[in-house]
Each structure stands twice: as structure tokens, then as C-alpha cells.
Design a protein around this motif. Structure first.
Motif, PDB file in Angstrom:
ATOM      1  N   PHE A  96       0.856  -1.192   0.000  1.00 11.25           N
ATOM      2  CA  PHE A  96       0.000   0.000   0.000  1.00 11.25           C
ATOM      3  C   PHE A  96       0.885   1.231   0.000  1.00 11.25           C
ATOM      4  CE2 PHE A  96      -2.715  -3.244   1.756  1.00 11.25           C
ATOM      5  CZ  PHE A  96      -3.950  -2.978   1.198  1.00 11.25           C
ATOM      6  N   ASP A  97       0.619   2.142  -0.923  1.00  7.82           N
ATOM      7  CA  ASP A  97       1.322   3.430  -0.983  1.00  7.82           C
ATOM      8  C   ASP A  97       0.291   4.515  -0.695  1.00  7.82           C
ATOM      9  OD1 ASP A  97       2.735   5.729  -1.507  1.00  7.82           O
ATOM     10  OD2 ASP A  97       3.157   5.258  -3.602  1.00  7.82           O
ATOM     11  N   PRO A  98       0.112   4.874   0.593  1.00  3.79           N
ATOM     12  CA  PRO A  98      -0.919   5.867   0.905  1.00  3.79           C
ATOM     13  C   PRO A  98      -0.640   7.250   0.311  1.00  3.79           C
ATOM     14  CG  PRO A  98       0.356   5.305   2.867  1.00  3.79           C
ATOM     15  CD  PRO A  98       0.789   4.377   1.782  1.00  3.79           C
ATOM     16  N   THR A  99       0.602   7.554   0.009  1.00  2.43           N
ATOM     17  CA  THR A  99       0.918   8.847  -0.608  1.00  2.43           C
ATOM     18  C   THR A  99       0.241   8.970  -1.968  1.00  2.43           C
ATOM     19  OG1 THR A  99       3.064   8.817   0.496  1.00  2.43           O
ATOM     20  CG2 THR A  99       2.797  10.382  -1.316  1.00  2.43           C
ATOM     21  N   ASN A 100       0.212   7.869  -2.726  1.00  5.01           N
ATOM     22  CA  ASN A 100      -0.355   7.878  -4.072  1.00  5.01           C
ATOM     23  C   ASN A 100      -1.674   7.115  -4.180  1.00  5.01           C
ATOM     24  OD1 ASN A 100       1.589   9.359  -5.821  1.00  5.01           O
ATOM     25  ND2 ASN A 100       2.986   7.923  -4.833  1.00  5.01           N
ATOM     26  N   ARG A 101      -2.247   6.760  -3.036  1.00  3.64           N
ATOM     27  CA  ARG A 101      -3.531   6.045  -3.013  1.00  3.64           C
ATOM     28  C   ARG A 101      -3.491   4.800  -3.883  1.00  3.64           C
ATOM     29  NH1 ARG A 101      -7.561  11.226  -3.698  1.00  3.64           N
ATOM     30  NH2 ARG A 101      -6.514  12.458  -2.122  1.00  3.64           N
ATOM     31  N   SER A 102      -2.381   4.072  -3.813  1.00  2.00           N
ATOM     32  CA  SER A 102      -2.266   2.894  -4.674  1.00  2.00           C
ATOM     33  C   SER A 102      -2.046   1.627  -3.861  1.00  2.00           C
ATOM     34  CB  SER A 102      -1.141   3.073  -5.691  1.00  2.00           C
ATOM     35  OG  SER A 102       0.109   3.130  -5.037  1.00  2.00           O
ATOM     36  N   MET A 103      -2.400   0.531  -4.479  1.00  2.00           N
ATOM     37  CA  MET A 103      -2.185  -0.789  -3.902  1.00  2.00           C
ATOM     38  C   MET A 103      -1.419  -1.606  -4.930  1.00  2.00           C
ATOM     39  SD  MET A 103      -4.995  -3.520  -2.539  1.00  2.00           S
ATOM     40  CE  MET A 103      -5.261  -4.357  -4.100  1.00  2.00           C
ATOM     41  N   GLY A 104      -0.459  -2.379  -4.480  1.00  2.00           N
ATOM     42  CA  GLY A 104       0.386  -3.144  -5.399  1.00  2.00           C
ATOM     43  C   GLY A 104       1.707  -2.427  -5.589  1.00  2.00           C
TER      44      GLY A 104
END
Length: 158
Positions: free
Chosen positions: A108-116
């Protein structure tokens, strides 16, 4: 937590995606050259933080919910300059892996709202972000013997 979770009841993956999205919705990204990381509550109070602050907050929130979470430090590959936290094609970055039984470690990359892990190149995996200290040390010699240092990262597809 209620502001971060969109539906109730929810499934595990949706809960974590909502939590990650909630972190980036509530906190503005702000680059910071100063060493260290804010405490998990500091970005909420200041309403701003770096990628490492986003990651620390998300990891601690996931842990409070009972999930195993680890910090990841590495590089963000951003060739199109569309992602937050990178000023060039490759910049240092921090994100989180959460362990889900049966699925393993999910990024999870909460900075970029991404998963994977797309666009993420891991270098260090640690429990506490303080364990992922960049190169440090001391220099002994003449004051003018070492004026500057530049680091460039180039990411290429294999």
C-alpha cells in the motif's frame, strides 16, 4: 477511523484501501528535507507530511486494527511525473506492506492512493522507519576537500 471507512460492514481489502485513501485525503503531501519522521499523530495535527509520514501513520493504523505491517523504503519510479513524492524519474520513497493470511504481503502506498508494487522499487524492509536510515557517517579531513555530493537514480526496464 470512521471518516476513513466508506462502508460498514466491509471486507478486509476494502478496509485497508479505505484506510490508505483516508490518509492521503486527510493529509497534504509536503516535501521535507529534514531528517526523521513525524509521530503517527503529527501528520493528522499538521494536516501535512512526507511519504514517510504517510507510511508511518498508515502502518500504525493497520497495526491498531490487528494487521502485521512493515515499512518499506526504496525508490518511486515516476517516468510520467504523475505520482506524488517524486521530482524526477526516480526518487526515494516510503510505503507499507500489510500481511493478509492467504494472500501474503500486500503493498500500500498511501501517498499515491495505490495498492500493489507498480512503480515501487524496494530497498529496505523494516518494522520501524528509523531502522531504514539512509547512508550516514562522518568525514575527517580538510574542510574544502569535500564540497558536495550528488546521487542520481536511473530506472530502466529489463
Amino acid at each position: 477511523m470512521g471518516a476513513f471507512v466508506r462502508t460498514s460492514p466491509t471486507d478486509t481489502l476494502s478496509l485497508l484501501k479505505d484506510l490508505s485513501g483516508g490518509v492521503s485525503n486527510e493529509i497534504a503531501y509536503q516535501s521535507r528535507d529534514a531528517e526523521g519522521t513525524q509521530s503517527p499523530l503529527e501528520p493528522l495535527r499538521l494536516r501535512s507530511g512526507t511519504c514517510r509520514d504517510f507510511a508511518v501513520l498508515f502502518a500504525e493504523a493497520a497495526r491498531v486494527l490487528g494487521f502485521a505491517a512493515r515499512m518499506v523504503s526504496g525508490y518511486l519510479f515516476n517516468p510520467n511525473h504523475l505520482l506524488i513524492g517524486s521530482n524526477d524519474r526516480g526518487s526515494t520513497h516510503a510505503w507499507v506492506d500489510v500481511f493478509l493470511p492467504g494472500a501474503g504481503w500486500i503493498t500500500f502506498d498511501p501517498t499515491n492512493r495505490s495498492m500493489g508494487g507498480a512503480n515501487l522499487i524496494p530497498v529496505a524492509v523494516v518494522r520501524d522507519i528509523a531502522q531504514a536510515v539512509p547512508i550516514s557517517g562522518a568525514f575527517i579531513g580538510a574542510a574544502n576537500a569535500f564540497e558536495s555530493m550528488d546521487v542520481a537514480v536511473e530506472v530502466s526496464e529489463l
